[in-house]
Design a protein around this motif. Sequence first.
Motif, short mmCIF file in Angstrom:
data_model
loop_
_atom_site.label_atom_id
_atom_site.label_comp_id
_atom_site.label_asym_id
_atom_site.label_seq_id
_atom_site.Cartn_x
_atom_site.Cartn_y
_atom_site.Cartn_z
N LYS A 268 0.84 -1.20 0.00
CA LYS A 268 0.00 0.00 0.00
C LYS A 268 0.88 1.25 0.00
O LYS A 268 1.83 1.35 0.79
N ALA B 126 -3.97 8.31 -8.91
CA ALA B 126 -4.86 8.90 -7.90
C ALA B 126 -6.23 9.10 -8.54
O ALA B 126 -6.35 9.75 -9.58
N ASN C 39 -13.89 8.68 -6.37
CA ASN C 39 -14.23 7.35 -6.88
C ASN C 39 -14.77 7.41 -8.30
O ASN C 39 -15.62 6.61 -8.70
N SER D 273 -13.07 12.08 -2.00
CA SER D 273 -12.10 11.13 -1.46
C SER D 273 -10.99 10.94 -2.50
O SER D 273 -11.19 11.12 -3.69
N ILE D 274 -9.80 10.56 -2.03
CA ILE D 274 -8.65 10.34 -2.91
C ILE D 274 -8.19 8.90 -2.73
O ILE D 274 -7.87 8.49 -1.61
N SER D 275 -8.19 8.13 -3.80
CA SER D 275 -7.73 6.74 -3.76
C SER D 275 -6.40 6.66 -4.49
O SER D 275 -6.32 6.93 -5.69
N PHE E 77 -3.11 4.34 -5.64
CA PHE E 77 -2.58 2.99 -5.83
C PHE E 77 -1.50 3.03 -6.89
O PHE E 77 -1.42 3.96 -7.71
N ALA F 287 -5.06 -0.06 -2.28
CA ALA F 287 -5.33 1.38 -2.33
C ALA F 287 -5.14 2.02 -0.97
O ALA F 287 -5.43 1.43 0.08
N ASN F 288 -4.64 3.24 -0.98
CA ASN F 288 -4.57 4.08 0.21
C ASN F 288 -5.66 5.15 0.08
O ASN F 288 -5.64 5.96 -0.84
N ASN F 289 -6.64 5.11 1.01
CA ASN F 289 -7.79 6.02 0.95
C ASN F 289 -7.81 7.00 2.12
O ASN F 289 -8.88 7.41 2.58
N ASP F 290 -6.60 7.36 2.63
CA ASP F 290 -6.53 8.20 3.82
C ASP F 290 -6.77 9.68 3.54
O ASP F 290 -7.07 10.43 4.47
N SER G 249 -8.29 13.26 1.39
CA SER G 249 -9.44 13.81 0.68
C SER G 249 -9.15 15.26 0.33
O SER G 249 -8.19 15.87 0.83
#
Length: 743
Positions: free
Chosen positions: A328, A366, A370, A408-410, A412, A427-430, A432
């Motif tokens: 990740k 990024a 979504n 949100s920001i995903s 990978f 994915a890192n979804n930490d 936004s």
Amino acid sequence: MRATLTKLFLAAALVASACAEKDVTAPPAPRIDPFKSPTSADTITITGTAEYNSTVRITGGAKEVSVTADPFTATFRAEVPLNKPAAPEISLKNQLSATATDAAGNTSEATAFEVVFGPEPGKPAKITFDLDGKAASGTINAGDEVKYKYSLTDAYGAKSPNPVEVLPSAPGALVFDDGVSGNGFILGMTKVGSFTIAARATGVPADANLSKTVTVEVQPALGKRFIDMQLTLSRMATGDSTSAIAVVKDLYGNEITPTTGQLTLACDPQGGQPASACAVNGTTITVTKSGVYKITATFNDGTNPAAPATQYVFVEDVPDVTPPTCDKPVVVYPSATGAKVPLNGRIVVQLPMFDAGGLAQATLYAVFGNNPACVQTSRTLQLAGVTNPTPAPEVSITVPGCAYPLDSISLFAVVTDRAGNMGFSPANNDLSVIGTQLGQNGYTATTFGYANNQNGGSLDLAFDPNTQVAYVVSSNWDSISVVLSDRTRTVLRDATGQTYQANNNTNNNGLMGIAVDGTGGLLVSAYSSSTPTGNDLNYISTSLPVDPKVLASYTYTNGPGRLVYDQRPGVVCVARTSFNSNFNCYEFNTSTQTLGAKIFTNDIAAPGNPQLAGLAIGEKDSNGYYTLWMLVQVNVNTCAVYTTTATFTANTAPAPVALALSPAVTGTCNDIVGLPSGDVAVAVTGNNSGEVVRVTKGTGATTPLVTGLTDPTGLDFAGGFLYVIDRNNRQILQVTAPVGAPF
């Protein structure tokens, strides 16, 4: 004459003397019929014979009993309660006595007899059941014979004649026992595990407590062992590693878990390859040269004969088909978990990667909101064959213009190795995007999209949940905007490619309201306060005709404004724009695309002749009628909400009733929409700000759902979400209810 009378008196005296002689003869003692003793019954039935019509008394029991012998048959029947023993005794002799008394009061001699109260001989009262032989400890090896012994006795210790049934829970187990001999054995307990063996007396009630259960633990059988060995790869490339899976079983197929040192692996190169070409580390085997290798697994527990198993594996030089791995992405900047990143802001991450054959490239992706239509990629890292770069390399991206506040920001990574194999990281979804939280009371508001820049701004919207498309209209002579779920936007065009406007913009009409009819068609109202024509309710079907179909026309002094369509009753209601706040409701046939007659032939005026800002159709009432909601601008700064129940069959409807809103809703009233709960949402603009509030049915309580808006002019509810258009920034918001508190 005197002599005659004297003789008569003497005769009468003699007769009277003879009649007065008393019966002094006692009846015979009662005869008692045979009875059951001992008995466990609380009361025993005693029968027998005594003198006709005499009273039979039986004493000595728990209570004296008197009965009368039959005057014709001389038989009697008595129910005699018995005395019971005191603990710890289980039986007691009742010494009973029976006498007969005739009508003259003469009592016979007593007939004595004895009745024992207690358990009946031979009736089961106690059971024992114990394992015997190898099974006496409660543990056996699979396949061992399980011996047992048992007894079934009455309360006096004598053997009971009832058979005993033995029931093992182990599948396939066979019981050898006649049920009365007192012993037996069980064969076929071959499955490892914990099982029960139950013994119970037959021919007695289930609640008699005449059963006993023991537990037997079955362990793997002693003697011969077998190994099932399987390699994760049967065909390997040089440099590959494989894990050997060796499952040890006894002769009944029960798995045996080896302890340290009991299971060993060996790798034997065939065809002259050196021993060093095959290395064993625990259960992992690594081969460095092509060829054939013999893999042997051996199990030895020190008690039973050793068990070996062999498998051959062919190793050749084949292309690398194993994808690289990438952990990740680790966010380096901004450093805080859950941090907010501004538009055009920078994000830096580390990419921990590995590939035994050598890495080639890595790229960070990024995804914002979504939504695949809004993706940013980093520069591509050139890794030059390194297997495990340390420290992990860093890459960065910039938040693009397609991102929306609160997205949100995903993050990978996509990694390739030198053989062209591709791997993906989790994915890192930490993170936004920075934005003001507009939702209130647990409701969240995110940006669905933006409408095109329209003259005068956007006024109303309709959302089609089937196509995930939002339609937006303007009040100032412009086209219908189409906002797609992938964040793109366009305008609605007819079959010739021309944009739809209010009657092709020939009458300077503005578009006031819009609704989706459930089939994808659009109901649109067009209005001009200065021209007598083109004030219409129009319909645009999915076939995209050149000109909208005119469903109804109005005078320009009282033209159509806001509209609402609800497919549950199949009704469209159109607000009228004059100050008498009238509106019309019609039945609408979606298949023929035609209006029925006005449901209300007399327009309904809201009290006080204020401005009607919007209409909504709510839930059914207890009579099955739908509720009409009206949003009314009472004065320049006050909103009111009225309700009335519409049968949709009557020529007139009841007068609207105002709800007492608490707290009051102030500002410019813009739109109203029904919610599934029966409540409504109201959009209102105040002093340079706006909000959407919930109005609770019945009570009129108001609760903020979305605040901090500039000018919320239009509402729609579809697909489980509330949609709001904020006119000044052309933003369409999608509002989500908190978990457990739906709309």
